[in-house]
Design an enzyme around this catalytic site. Structure first.
Site, PDB file in Angstrom:
ATOM      1  N   TYR A 125       0.812  -1.138  -0.028  1.00 40.06           N
ATOM      2  CA  TYR A 125      -0.078   0.597   0.156  1.00 40.06           C
ATOM      3  C   TYR A 125       0.226   1.220  -0.105  1.00 40.06           C
ATOM      4  CZ  TYR A 125      -4.301  -2.680   1.260  1.00 40.06           C
ATOM      5  OH  TYR A 125      -5.459  -3.813   1.367  1.00 40.06           O
ATOM      6  N   GLY A 180     -24.552   6.276  -1.558  1.00 36.86           N
ATOM      7  CA  GLY A 180     -25.586   6.977  -1.884  1.00 36.86           C
ATOM      8  C   GLY A 180     -24.247   7.981  -2.777  1.00 36.86           C
TER       9      GLY A 180
END
Length: 328
Positions: free
Chosen positions: A53, A223
């Site tokens: 990462y 959303g």
């Protein structure tokens, strides 16, 4: 903060796991440090990272995320002591041989490098990021046993394994009288439910905890359409998930409408659904701000009745365990 045991172990972890993949790539170090402090303040003790990462678009700066976490640990104040630290090994960290995969040499080099970057003397959960089909389980488990005996790791987990990989790994560990795997980290969310076929039954059979990654499917279940209408969705916010949005737009709209109908935020509903699933220990959340972190924690208070669960299954059909899913 709710806590639970990780799989069949006695290790206690928070029911949400702080994912750090954005640290160093999308989240600046100072903000990453603030997020980790806030996570502790909110009772989250389970942090997940990986040796690879932190890399940029060209694949450079691998290991940067672990370095950011290490500098946070170095500030003291009980930061390391209060953290259940999970990292991963498998990714090729350079072009030189034995800098990746799961040979005994690669595992040894990988753990030593991660410990240096993390400024830690041990890793609580050391996860194999992918299956290595070229390395026998006898070699992998012998390498892990040495690390446990040396006190450099405490538990071993897998990530992105198939159900039969888990069975193979556990039977090999059992023959060596070794604990073996205690957890599996898989892609799992309302849109991606393939692990219900064979991975989750394997986890239940062997007593492993499931740590779902991408619980919001890259933001699709958070959303996204409402944000699009409000003009608050960043142009690059979805990244690889843009194509999926085009494919599932009608379903996502129905999902957001249903969340509004029951008075729940879409992201909270997606996390609450995961928390209700069999074998799930802690979904990995990847907030970029404290507000997003608090919103994720709010999912712990969402109670889903059977009618709600049935409606979610209608919107996002899942799988029965194999073979009944595709046979008699």
């Amino acid at each position: 903060m709710e806590c639970t045991h990780l799989g069949r172990t006695g290790l206690t972890v928070s029911r949400l796991c702080l994912g750090t993949m954005n640290f160093g790539r999308h989240t600046e170090e100072s903000e990453a440090h603030r997020l980790m402090d806030t996570a502790h303040e909110r009772g989250i003790n389970f942090f997940d990272t990986a040796n690879a990462y932190g890399r940029d678009g060209e694949g450079n700066l691998k290991g940067r995320t672990e370095e950011i976490i290490g500098r946070w640990f170095a500030q003291g104040g009980g930061r390391r002591e209060r953290t259940v630290l999970a990292t991963k090994v498998y990714a090729d960290m350079s072009d030189w041989p034995n800098e990746g995969k799961l040979s005994a040499l690669a595992i040894r080099k990988g753990v030593e490098a991660s410990l240096r970057r993390l400024r830690a003397d041990h890793i609580d959960l050391y996860q194999m990021h992918h299956i290595d089909r070229a390395t026998p389980w006898e070699e992998i488990w012998q390498a892990m046993e040495v690390l446990v005996a040396q006190g450099k790791i405490l538990y071993v987990g897998s990530s992105n394994f198939a159900g039969w990989h888990i069975a193979q790994a556990q039977e090999a560990a059992r023959s060596r009288h070794f604990l073996g795997l205690v957890s599996e980290q898989s892609l799992y969310n309302l849109l991606d439910r393939a692990v219900e076929l064979e991975v989750i039954p394997a986890l239940q059979g062997y007593g492993l905890g499931l740590i779902p990654w991408s619980p919001l499917r890259g933001g699709l279940l958070g959303g996204v359409l409402r944000k699009e209408r409000e003009g608050t969705l960043g142009r690059s916010a979805l990244g690889y998930a843009n194509e999926l949005l085009a494919e599932h737009r009608d379903r996502i709209q129905a999902y957001e409408d249903f969340a509004d109908e029951i008075g729940t935020d879409p992201a909270g509903l997606a996390l609450a659904w995961l928390l209700s699933r069999p074998a799930v220990t802690a979904p990995i959340i990847g907030p970029r701000t404290a507000a997003q972190l608090d919103a994720a924690i709010g999912a712990l208070d969402v109670q889903l009745d059977q009618e709600t669960l049935d409606r979610l299954d209608e919107l996002f059909p899942g799988h029965r365990p194999a073979p009944e899913d595709y046979a008699w």
